[in-house]
Design a protein around this motif. Structure first.
Motif, PDB file in Angstrom:
ATOM      1  N   THR A  38       4.450  63.578  45.166  1.00  0.00           N
ATOM      2  CA  THR A  38       4.593  64.953  44.669  1.00  0.00           C
ATOM      3  C   THR A  38       3.695  65.169  43.457  1.00  0.00           C
ATOM      4  O   THR A  38       3.067  66.225  43.316  1.00  0.00           O
ATOM      5  N   ALA A  42       0.532  67.791  43.152  1.00  0.00           N
ATOM      6  CA  ALA A  42       0.443  68.776  42.064  1.00  0.00           C
ATOM      7  C   ALA A  42      -0.972  68.900  41.520  1.00  0.00           C
ATOM      8  O   ALA A  42      -1.317  69.898  40.881  1.00  0.00           O
ATOM      9  N   GLN A  43      -1.802  67.889  41.767  1.00  0.00           N
ATOM     10  CA  GLN A  43      -3.173  67.922  41.254  1.00  0.00           C
ATOM     11  C   GLN A  43      -4.115  68.674  42.181  1.00  0.00           C
ATOM     12  O   GLN A  43      -5.278  68.908  41.851  1.00  0.00           O
ATOM     13  N   VAL A  45      -5.046  71.875  43.114  1.00  0.00           N
ATOM     14  CA  VAL A  45      -4.810  73.177  42.483  1.00  0.00           C
ATOM     15  C   VAL A  45      -5.860  74.202  42.906  1.00  0.00           C
ATOM     16  O   VAL A  45      -7.056  73.927  42.888  1.00  0.00           O
ATOM     17  N   THR A  54      -0.576  75.193  44.452  1.00  0.00           N
ATOM     18  CA  THR A  54      -0.719  73.742  44.549  1.00  0.00           C
ATOM     19  C   THR A  54      -0.131  73.270  45.877  1.00  0.00           C
ATOM     20  O   THR A  54       0.489  74.042  46.605  1.00  0.00           O
ATOM     21  N   GLN A  56       2.199  71.177  45.956  1.00  0.00           N
ATOM     22  CA  GLN A  56       3.511  70.648  45.578  1.00  0.00           C
ATOM     23  C   GLN A  56       4.623  71.052  46.529  1.00  0.00           C
ATOM     24  O   GLN A  56       5.429  70.212  46.930  1.00  0.00           O
ATOM     25  N   PHE A  90       2.562  67.112  36.302  1.00  0.00           N
ATOM     26  CA  PHE A  90       2.646  68.510  36.701  1.00  0.00           C
ATOM     27  C   PHE A  90       1.238  69.010  37.024  1.00  0.00           C
ATOM     28  O   PHE A  90       0.260  68.276  36.861  1.00  0.00           O
ATOM     29  N   TYR A  91       1.138  70.246  37.511  1.00  0.00           N
ATOM     30  CA  TYR A  91      -0.159  70.700  38.007  1.00  0.00           C
ATOM     31  C   TYR A  91      -1.254  70.608  36.941  1.00  0.00           C
ATOM     32  O   TYR A  91      -1.014  70.823  35.763  1.00  0.00           O
ATOM     33  N   GLY A  92      -2.449  70.259  37.406  1.00  0.00           N
ATOM     34  CA  GLY A  92      -3.594  70.174  36.515  1.00  0.00           C
ATOM     35  C   GLY A  92      -3.490  69.086  35.465  1.00  0.00           C
ATOM     36  O   GLY A  92      -4.152  69.148  34.429  1.00  0.00           O
ATOM     37  N   HIS A  94      -0.855  68.356  33.649  1.00  0.00           N
ATOM     38  CA  HIS A  94       0.065  68.694  32.557  1.00  0.00           C
ATOM     39  C   HIS A  94       1.286  67.778  32.585  1.00  0.00           C
ATOM     40  O   HIS A  94       1.604  67.168  33.595  1.00  0.00           O
ATOM     41  N   THR A 104       6.388  78.804  34.150  1.00  0.00           N
ATOM     42  CA  THR A 104       6.381  78.371  35.555  1.00  0.00           C
ATOM     43  C   THR A 104       7.413  77.275  35.833  1.00  0.00           C
ATOM     44  O   THR A 104       7.460  76.717  36.929  1.00  0.00           O
TER      45      THR A 104
END
Length: 201
Positions: A38, A42-43, A45, A54, A56, A90-92, A94, A104
């Motif tokens: 997961t 998330a990466q 994007v 994403t 995700q 988390f995405y990007g 984070h 978000t």
């Protein structure tokens, strides 16, 4: 032959059937593996506006369907704890509790519930046919969308109608595609597994 087929049909989920018997060590390992998958998803994007697209949700729904309700939800809880602890999950890339509680964060917080619901449907055989698999995936996706919409509206003090246009509407087509892909994988997997089981006999 009968005992072999019986043990196969009694399995709750596709992964449970493929890896049977599912002992404690194997279950814990899968929980961590799917939390990492997961994080990897998330990466992937596609930046559009305030909330990026994403992979995700695709990973969350498949996790629930493959691991079942309890293990699927646990994998998502572990994922959130990993991300909240500061890992770039988390995405990007984070991470951190502030991102989890940001505008978000509602999407993320809904992941365990979405995986649980999708997994519960899978445990009842909804993943064996395309249309019921679509329904199971759509239920999980709806939980994520509604939570993301409501949380964004609350945190940013945006009226619900505007928040819907920002946080739900742009993702509907992409979500339908992800649901269709995930729903197609499951019955195909069962078919292959069933054929393999019969070939062994």
């Amino acid at each position: 032959m009968s005992s072999h087929v019986h043990s196969f049909t009694e399995a709750d989920t596709l992964l449970g059937a493929a890896l049977s018997p599912m002992d404690w060590t194997r279950s814990v390992s899968l929980v961590f593996v799917f939390s990492l998958l997961t994080a990897l998803a998330a990466q992937v994007v596609i930046p559009i506006g305030l909330v990026p697209i994403t992979a995700q949700t695709f990973a969350v729904l498949l996790t629930g369907a493959l691991l079942g309700s309890r293990l699927g939800a646990m994998a998502m809880i572990i994922y959130l704890l990993e991300g909240a602890s500061g890992l770039p999950f988390f995405y990007g890339g984070h991470g951190g509790i502030t991102h989890l509680l940001g505008p978000t964060g509602g999407y993320l917080i809904a992941f365990p519930a979405a995986a649980f619901i999708t997994g519960a449907f899978a445990e009842n055989g909804w993943d064996k046919r395309f249309l019921t698999a679509v329904a199971a995936m759509a239920a999980g996706s709806a939980i994520i969308m509604i939570a993301g919409w409501a949380w964004f509206s609350f945190v940013t003090h945006t009226v619900p109608g505007v928040a819907f246009k920002l946080t739900v509407a742009p993702f509907l087509i992409g979500d339908v595609i992800k649901i269709m892909l995930a729903a197609a994988v499951l019955p195909a997997g069962w078919h292959l597994l069933k054929r393999k089981a019969f070939n062994r006999v």
